[in-house]
Motif scaffolding. Structure first.
Motif, PDB file in Angstrom:
ATOM      1  N   HIS A   8     -69.415  -8.738  71.005  1.00  0.00           N
ATOM      2  CA  HIS A   8     -68.944  -9.821  70.156  1.00  0.00           C
ATOM      3  C   HIS A   8     -69.538  -9.883  68.746  1.00  0.00           C
ATOM      4  O   HIS A   8     -68.833 -10.318  67.818  1.00  0.00           O
ATOM      5  CB  HIS A   8     -69.100 -11.172  70.860  1.00  0.00           C
ATOM      6  CG  HIS A   8     -67.954 -12.078  70.588  1.00  0.00           C
ATOM      7  ND1 HIS A   8     -66.750 -11.983  71.242  1.00  0.00           N
ATOM      8  CD2 HIS A   8     -67.792 -13.060  69.664  1.00  0.00           C
ATOM      9  CE1 HIS A   8     -65.912 -12.880  70.765  1.00  0.00           C
ATOM     10  NE2 HIS A   8     -66.517 -13.549  69.795  1.00  0.00           N
ATOM     11  N   PRO A   9     -70.766  -9.496  68.530  1.00  0.00           N
ATOM     12  CA  PRO A   9     -71.267  -9.557  67.154  1.00  0.00           C
ATOM     13  C   PRO A   9     -70.406  -8.799  66.153  1.00  0.00           C
ATOM     14  O   PRO A   9     -70.132  -9.299  65.054  1.00  0.00           O
ATOM     15  CB  PRO A   9     -72.672  -8.939  67.272  1.00  0.00           C
ATOM     16  CG  PRO A   9     -73.100  -9.284  68.659  1.00  0.00           C
ATOM     17  CD  PRO A   9     -71.853  -9.158  69.482  1.00  0.00           C
ATOM     18  N   MET A  10     -69.926  -7.616  66.512  1.00  0.00           N
ATOM     19  CA  MET A  10     -69.100  -6.847  65.591  1.00  0.00           C
ATOM     20  C   MET A  10     -67.694  -7.436  65.453  1.00  0.00           C
ATOM     21  O   MET A  10     -67.051  -7.262  64.419  1.00  0.00           O
ATOM     22  CB  MET A  10     -69.007  -5.391  66.029  1.00  0.00           C
ATOM     23  CG  MET A  10     -70.246  -4.568  65.731  1.00  0.00           C
ATOM     24  SD  MET A  10     -70.820  -4.639  64.006  1.00  0.00           S
ATOM     25  CE  MET A  10     -69.365  -4.091  63.113  1.00  0.00           C
ATOM     26  N   ILE A  11     -67.211  -8.131  66.469  1.00  0.00           N
ATOM     27  CA  ILE A  11     -65.934  -8.822  66.339  1.00  0.00           C
ATOM     28  C   ILE A  11     -66.036  -9.871  65.235  1.00  0.00           C
ATOM     29  O   ILE A  11     -65.140 -10.010  64.396  1.00  0.00           O
ATOM     30  CB  ILE A  11     -65.522  -9.468  67.678  1.00  0.00           C
ATOM     31  CG1 ILE A  11     -65.107  -8.387  68.684  1.00  0.00           C
ATOM     32  CG2 ILE A  11     -64.377 -10.468  67.481  1.00  0.00           C
ATOM     33  CD1 ILE A  11     -64.859  -8.901  70.083  1.00  0.00           C
ATOM     34  N   ILE A  12     -67.146 -10.599  65.214  1.00  0.00           N
ATOM     35  CA  ILE A  12     -67.350 -11.639  64.200  1.00  0.00           C
ATOM     36  C   ILE A  12     -67.420 -11.024  62.804  1.00  0.00           C
ATOM     37  O   ILE A  12     -66.785 -11.517  61.859  1.00  0.00           O
ATOM     38  CB  ILE A  12     -68.619 -12.446  64.520  1.00  0.00           C
ATOM     39  CG1 ILE A  12     -68.411 -13.261  65.807  1.00  0.00           C
ATOM     40  CG2 ILE A  12     -68.978 -13.372  63.361  1.00  0.00           C
ATOM     41  CD1 ILE A  12     -69.663 -13.955  66.309  1.00  0.00           C
ATOM     42  N   ILE A  13     -68.166  -9.938  62.652  1.00  0.00           N
ATOM     43  CA  ILE A  13     -68.286  -9.334  61.321  1.00  0.00           C
ATOM     44  C   ILE A  13     -66.956  -8.722  60.890  1.00  0.00           C
ATOM     45  O   ILE A  13     -66.588  -8.760  59.712  1.00  0.00           O
ATOM     46  CB  ILE A  13     -69.417  -8.278  61.283  1.00  0.00           C
ATOM     47  CG1 ILE A  13     -69.882  -8.041  59.834  1.00  0.00           C
ATOM     48  CG2 ILE A  13     -68.998  -6.977  61.908  1.00  0.00           C
ATOM     49  CD1 ILE A  13     -70.635  -9.170  59.229  1.00  0.00           C
ATOM     50  N   GLY A  14     -66.189  -8.172  61.840  1.00  0.00           N
ATOM     51  CA  GLY A  14     -64.883  -7.611  61.500  1.00  0.00           C
ATOM     52  C   GLY A  14     -63.916  -8.667  61.000  1.00  0.00           C
ATOM     53  O   GLY A  14     -63.184  -8.442  60.022  1.00  0.00           O
ATOM     54  N   MET A  15     -63.900  -9.823  61.656  1.00  0.00           N
ATOM     55  CA  MET A  15     -63.021 -10.909  61.221  1.00  0.00           C
ATOM     56  C   MET A  15     -63.463 -11.485  59.880  1.00  0.00           C
ATOM     57  O   MET A  15     -62.628 -11.825  59.025  1.00  0.00           O
ATOM     58  CB  MET A  15     -62.994 -12.015  62.281  1.00  0.00           C
ATOM     59  CG  MET A  15     -62.373 -11.615  63.593  1.00  0.00           C
ATOM     60  SD  MET A  15     -60.614 -11.199  63.440  1.00  0.00           S
ATOM     61  CE  MET A  15     -60.288 -10.628  65.116  1.00  0.00           C
ATOM     62  N   THR A  16     -64.771 -11.579  59.686  1.00  0.00           N
ATOM     63  CA  THR A  16     -65.289 -12.093  58.417  1.00  0.00           C
ATOM     64  C   THR A  16     -64.931 -11.151  57.271  1.00  0.00           C
ATOM     65  O   THR A  16     -64.516 -11.598  56.192  1.00  0.00           O
ATOM     66  CB  THR A  16     -66.816 -12.273  58.506  1.00  0.00           C
ATOM     67  OG1 THR A  16     -67.132 -13.134  59.617  1.00  0.00           O
ATOM     68  CG2 THR A  16     -67.358 -12.877  57.229  1.00  0.00           C
ATOM     69  N   LEU A  17     -65.087  -9.857  57.505  1.00  0.00           N
ATOM     70  CA  LEU A  17     -64.705  -8.871  56.493  1.00  0.00           C
ATOM     71  C   LEU A  17     -63.209  -8.964  56.198  1.00  0.00           C
ATOM     72  O   LEU A  17     -62.782  -8.854  55.041  1.00  0.00           O
ATOM     73  CB  LEU A  17     -65.062  -7.467  56.974  1.00  0.00           C
ATOM     74  CG  LEU A  17     -64.773  -6.311  56.006  1.00  0.00           C
ATOM     75  CD1 LEU A  17     -65.558  -6.478  54.709  1.00  0.00           C
ATOM     76  CD2 LEU A  17     -65.118  -4.976  56.671  1.00  0.00           C
TER      77      LEU A  17
END
Length: 376
Positions: free
Chosen positions: A94-103
């Motif tokens: 999940h951490p990378m899901i959050i950064i992907g959506m933020t990007l």
């Protein structure tokens, strides 16, 4: 692993680690980036797409996911609870899901163009709503399609495969871990027939799809998930390691050849390509995983390469598309040909790798370590 992740360094164990499979995951992820960079020049005609079968990487990731999850967790359920399993998977994914959506949100307005007709009319509040929903991997309905491509995650299209990955993890924990190999064989055969039916009788002659929140696209997504994930679990349960020399080299070359293979049958015999997709997923991908799992890394160079490719595989998959939305808009605005775009495309390709590596080192690893200490 998730659709393209390994166990990482969060929860250590003494089990055999398949370094070559990490490397193969990275090879496939990089091919996905190249596939998407070149896709904009096909004009929507799949027969003209370079690296034509790059879309099959998702199905390869699902197979790897089933294999690695069965390897990591099948024999742990006497000492691990459902809560423990889901905690591990959330920390890994999940951490990378959050950064992907933020990007995706940061890049959103920079992609305004005729290619993305809904961007200009999208108010900032709606962008924020879609971003927050994306943080929780909640797919959005058509009323929140802020890009105009009917994606369930308009800020980061490839996240659709993580949606199905989460569903696969839930089914594994609740049901699949308990079923016998006989039942699993039956499920694998049924899902194989469903996959063949989808691919051969598709109006486009392929299995492309799964990223929209409508009945047909959901059917495609679940069909694409079912066989490879189930087959990956079964393959791991039946697996007896061989001793294949140069396994990383041969399996990597096979993956590159499969995904770069030209469209089969052309526009006149679309179903030929459906046969190719089916045979690749059902026969060739399990063979690639078997070769990779049966080899050993001996040289330090190969070990470092597989480690690097495995490390960036998930970050590059989940962060590259927000960058490519902007690139697509640039191509559209400049009416650029492939020849005109080679320089920019090369920079974009390198940028995707750099962003994934920086995200991994400065965000993903530290966050996962903190979460694992807090919730272990």
């Amino acid at each position: 692993m998730n659709v393209i992740s390994s166990q990482g360094a969060v929860f250590k164990d003494s089990k055999k680690h398949y370094e070559i499979l990490d490397g193969l995951r990275g090879v496939a992820a990089i091919l996905v980036v190249a596939f998407h960079i070149l896709e904009v020049f096909s004009g929507g005609d799949h027969t003209k797409q370079l690296i034509n079968h790059g879309y099959l990487a998702v199905d390869f990731f699902f197979l790897l996911s089933g294999f690695v999850i069965a390897h990591a967790y099948d024999d742990r359920w006497n000492t691990m609870s459902l809560t423990g399993f889901f905690k591990r998977r959330l920390i890994r994914l999940h951490p990378m899901i959050i950064i992907g959506m933020t990007l995706g949100a940061v890049c959103f307005y920079y992609a305004a163009s005729t290619m993305f007709p809904a961007i200009e009319g999208t108010p900032f509040w709606k962008l924020l709503v879609v971003m927050v929903l994306g943080w929780f991997l909640i797919p959005v309905p058509g009323s929140l399609d802020i890009r105009g491509w009917a994606e369930m995650y308009p800020l980061n299209g490839p996240a659709w495969s993580l949606f199905f990955e989460y569903i696969a993890n839930i089914f594994y924990a609740l049901i699949l871990r308990k079923v016998s190999n006989t039942v699993l064989w039956i499920l694998v055969l049924i899902s194989a027939f469903a996959l063949i039916q989808l691919a051969v009788f598709s109006p486009h002659g392929d299995i492309i799809g799964g990223w929209s929140l409508d009945s047909e696209q959901l059917r495609i997504g679940f069909t694409r998930l079912a066989f490879p994930f189930l087959a990956g679990i079964l393959l791991r349960r039946l697996f007896k390691s061989g001793n294949i020399k140069n396994a990383f080299l041969w399996s990597s070359l096979l993956i590159v050849a499969i995904m770069s293979f030209p469209r089969v049958g052309g526009s006149d015999n679309l179903w030929y390509n459906g046969i190719y997709d089916s045979l690749t997923i059902i026969l060739l991908f399990p063979l690639v995983v078997y070769i990779g799992a049966s080899g050993r890394i001996k040289s330090d160079v190969s070990k470092r390469l597989c480690s690097f490719l495995g490390d960036i595989s998930y970050p590059i998959y989940i962060t590259h598309f927000p960058i490519l939305y902007v690139y697509y808009a640039w191509v559209s605005k400049n009416n650029a040909s492939l020849e005109d775009s080679l320089g920019v495309a090369s920079v974009v390709f390198i940028l995707c790798i750099v962003v994934s590596y920086v995200s991994l080192k400065l965000y993903d690893i530290p966050v996962r370590k903190w979460l694992s200490k807090k919730y272990h």
